[in-house]
Design a protein around this motif. Sequence first.
Motif, short mmCIF file in Angstrom:
data_model
loop_
_atom_site.label_atom_id
_atom_site.label_comp_id
_atom_site.label_asym_id
_atom_site.label_seq_id
_atom_site.Cartn_x
_atom_site.Cartn_y
_atom_site.Cartn_z
N ASP A 57 -10.07 -7.72 -5.27
CA ASP A 57 -9.05 -6.75 -4.84
C ASP A 57 -8.99 -5.53 -5.73
O ASP A 57 -7.93 -5.12 -6.21
N CYS B 101 -12.96 -0.68 -0.77
CA CYS B 101 -12.08 0.42 -1.17
C CYS B 101 -12.94 1.66 -1.39
O CYS B 101 -13.92 1.61 -2.14
N THR C 34 -13.29 -6.95 1.01
CA THR C 34 -12.24 -6.10 0.42
C THR C 34 -12.75 -4.73 -0.02
O THR C 34 -12.75 -4.40 -1.20
N ASP D 75 -2.00 -1.89 -6.02
CA ASP D 75 -2.30 -0.56 -5.50
C ASP D 75 -1.81 0.48 -6.50
O ASP D 75 -0.89 0.23 -7.28
N ARG E 208 0.84 -1.19 0.00
CA ARG E 208 0.00 0.00 0.00
C ARG E 208 0.88 1.25 0.00
O ARG E 208 1.66 1.48 0.93
N ALA F 168 -9.92 -0.27 5.57
CA ALA F 168 -9.57 0.87 4.72
C ALA F 168 -10.14 2.15 5.31
O ALA F 168 -11.33 2.22 5.62
N ARG G 281 -9.15 -1.55 -6.81
CA ARG G 281 -8.75 -0.26 -6.25
C ARG G 281 -9.00 0.83 -7.28
O ARG G 281 -8.69 0.67 -8.46
N TYR G 282 -9.58 1.96 -6.84
CA TYR G 282 -9.77 3.09 -7.74
C TYR G 282 -8.44 3.71 -8.14
O TYR G 282 -7.49 3.76 -7.34
N SER H 114 -3.12 -0.47 6.23
CA SER H 114 -3.65 0.54 5.31
C SER H 114 -3.46 1.92 5.93
O SER H 114 -3.71 2.10 7.12
#
Length: 233
Positions: free
Chosen positions: A179, A140, A138, A228, A16, A97, A181-182, A56
């Motif tokens: 998993d 986010c 998970t 990430d 991360r 998160a 992620r933006y 995180s």
Amino acid sequence: NANQLTKSEGPDADPRFSPGGKRILYTTLRGGFPEIWMMNRDGSEPKFVTKGSQGSWAPNGGSIVFINDNQTSMRDLTTGKERLITPQAWERCGVPAFSPDGQRVAVASRHLGNIGIFLLSLDGKEPAPLKTEEACCTPCWSKDGKKILYQTVNGHIHEVGIDGKGADQLTFGADVQHDARYSPDGTMVVFCRAPSPEGPWQICVQKLDGGEDEFVVLTKDGSNLLPDWHADE
């Protein structure tokens, strides 16, 4: 231009980037037990942070949330003080998160039977479940804190408002995706996919407004999990 960053004897995972992108928090196994370590972006100066896994960052970079003994804790990186933030009755918590404002934490838990995502307020208010149609994990947060990405137990990526409205399935197919992620600008997601839960895994990128099959594969083989984004890329 893939570049190996860690060289420890045990496996390393869960990278991360820090909010500024200069450091990386990660989980490593030492003597069979998970530990959270930190290193510079180029892999230099690795150092032990605490016992646990799935660390995180807080948005200000001053603290972290992480999993230890199936519970979620928060650690102040300056003082080293830690405190439990999930109720002791919760079971098998995972992948916590911070919200973008640093006032809440999203975390998965199985204390109600099926796994689900819960929103915890750091001021001690009652935890609120994220309203989803399927069991999920998970989480986010989106950059504006209004939406959350998650994966279902059926292996697909979804997006939903924190109020449970506007649910949207983003990935499809017979393979497994998780998993997510933006991207920093919120226009794309990076996620993992494999033909089965056993792998082999690939890391993929997909536009949020693209079609269900319009994704780019970044890695071809190996155990490619928990990607990430760098804060500026």
